[in-house]
Design a protein around this motif. Sequence first.
Motif, PDB file in Angstrom:
ATOM      1  N   GLY A   1     -16.101 -32.652   7.378  1.00  0.00           N
ATOM      2  CA  GLY A   1     -15.883 -34.090   7.506  1.00  0.00           C
ATOM      3  C   GLY A   1     -17.079 -34.978   7.294  1.00  0.00           C
ATOM      4  N   ASP A   2     -18.301 -34.412   7.450  1.00  0.00           N
ATOM      5  CA  ASP A   2     -19.541 -35.192   7.372  1.00  0.00           C
ATOM      6  C   ASP A   2     -19.626 -36.148   8.563  1.00  0.00           C
ATOM      7  OD1 ASP A   2     -22.020 -35.718   6.242  1.00  0.00           O
ATOM      8  OD2 ASP A   2     -21.207 -36.162   4.268  1.00  0.00           O
TER       9      ASP A   2
ATOM     10  N   PRO B   1     -19.118 -31.743   2.851  1.00  0.00           N
ATOM     11  CA  PRO B   1     -18.695 -30.720   1.891  1.00  0.00           C
ATOM     12  C   PRO B   1     -19.847 -29.985   1.210  1.00  0.00           C
ATOM     13  CG  PRO B   1     -17.411 -32.719   1.617  1.00  0.00           C
ATOM     14  CD  PRO B   1     -18.508 -33.054   2.575  1.00  0.00           C
ATOM     15  N   GLU B   2     -20.915 -30.715   0.896  1.00  0.00           N
ATOM     16  CA  GLU B   2     -22.031 -30.073   0.194  1.00  0.00           C
ATOM     17  C   GLU B   2     -22.694 -29.021   1.078  1.00  0.00           C
ATOM     18  OE1 GLU B   2     -21.365 -34.245  -1.202  1.00  0.00           O
ATOM     19  OE2 GLU B   2     -21.787 -33.331   0.744  1.00  0.00           O
TER      20      GLU B   2
ATOM     21  N   VAL C   1     -12.656 -18.857   2.745  1.00  0.00           N
ATOM     22  CA  VAL C   1     -13.190 -20.024   3.446  1.00  0.00           C
ATOM     23  C   VAL C   1     -12.101 -21.084   3.526  1.00  0.00           C
ATOM     24  CG1 VAL C   1     -14.885 -21.894   3.356  1.00  0.00           C
ATOM     25  CG2 VAL C   1     -15.550 -19.558   2.707  1.00  0.00           C
ATOM     26  N   ILE C   2     -11.893 -21.627   4.731  1.00  0.00           N
ATOM     27  CA  ILE C   2     -10.865 -22.640   4.961  1.00  0.00           C
ATOM     28  C   ILE C   2     -11.519 -23.872   5.573  1.00  0.00           C
ATOM     29  CG2 ILE C   2      -8.735 -23.198   6.204  1.00  0.00           C
ATOM     30  CD1 ILE C   2      -8.089 -20.187   6.162  1.00  0.00           C
ATOM     31  N   PRO C   3     -11.353 -25.057   4.960  1.00  0.00           N
ATOM     32  CA  PRO C   3     -11.953 -26.272   5.525  1.00  0.00           C
ATOM     33  C   PRO C   3     -11.169 -26.801   6.717  1.00  0.00           C
ATOM     34  CG  PRO C   3     -10.707 -26.803   3.550  1.00  0.00           C
ATOM     35  CD  PRO C   3     -10.668 -25.298   3.682  1.00  0.00           C
TER      36      PRO C   3
ATOM     37  N   GLN D   1     -11.276 -30.669  -3.352  1.00  0.00           N
ATOM     38  CA  GLN D   1     -12.547 -30.789  -4.082  1.00  0.00           C
ATOM     39  C   GLN D   1     -13.597 -29.869  -3.470  1.00  0.00           C
ATOM     40  OE1 GLN D   1     -13.765 -34.833  -4.817  1.00  0.00           O
ATOM     41  NE2 GLN D   1     -15.920 -34.271  -5.028  1.00  0.00           N
ATOM     42  N   PHE D   2     -13.604 -29.768  -2.133  1.00  0.00           N
ATOM     43  CA  PHE D   2     -14.531 -28.849  -1.472  1.00  0.00           C
ATOM     44  C   PHE D   2     -14.290 -27.419  -1.929  1.00  0.00           C
ATOM     45  CE2 PHE D   2     -14.706 -25.716   2.028  1.00  0.00           C
ATOM     46  CZ  PHE D   2     -16.085 -25.560   2.088  1.00  0.00           C
TER      47      PHE D   2
END
Length: 228
Positions: free
Chosen positions: A167-168, A174-175, A189-191, A206-207
């Motif tokens: 989320g930043d 994301p970076e 990997v799961i965001p 996009q991530f």
Amino acid sequence: MKISFHGQSCIKIITGNTTILVDPFISGNEKCDLKAEEQMPDFIVLSHGHDDHVGDTVEIAKNSGATVICNADLASFLAVEDGLENIAPMHIGGKRQFDFGQVKLTQAFHGSQTVRDGRIINLGFPTGIVFTIEGKNIYFAGDTGLFSDMKLIGELNPLDVAFLPIGDNFTMGPEDAAIAARFLQAKLVIPMHYNTFPLIEQDPHQFVASLDEGISGKVLEIGEGIEI
């Protein structure tokens, strides 16, 4: 074993006859598909004490009799302030065997507090969590920034799945999460921890597309699960 995603950082793990809820932020969370009063888990695992992670823990634990697993400071607070009795206190670096498998707490770089009756209460160190269940290792990073010891977490616990915040602002963006994925070398990997509030709006697809070649990522829509 089935793992499903329910918005923000709430996940559910079902293994055999055991249901585990992690960070059950349900009430007041428009991104969650669950209803707190319908949840009857056997265990609730908390990464830290912020309200958007503890969420409905007290109500669910009292209704279901679930054992709450969390850092010892948060455990003391839940026992004294909220009257919870079935609590398994732990701390960073420690591991503990439960009927369903093993839980190990790792470091996370974040905060952990709540406000109660006008008092700001510190609830101990935030944590990540490594579950070892049915021979599989699942890393739940919790709320954290990027740190290089993620390499060590992946080396010590060859990971089948890693849930990473993207989320930043309050956590990795994301970076940095893509670098974390490189460090961890999980099979999948799961965001998580995105789009619940305007400040953490991100594009999870996009991530996933940004991950290094050879690292698999998957976006779980709300309520969607995977079997491992």
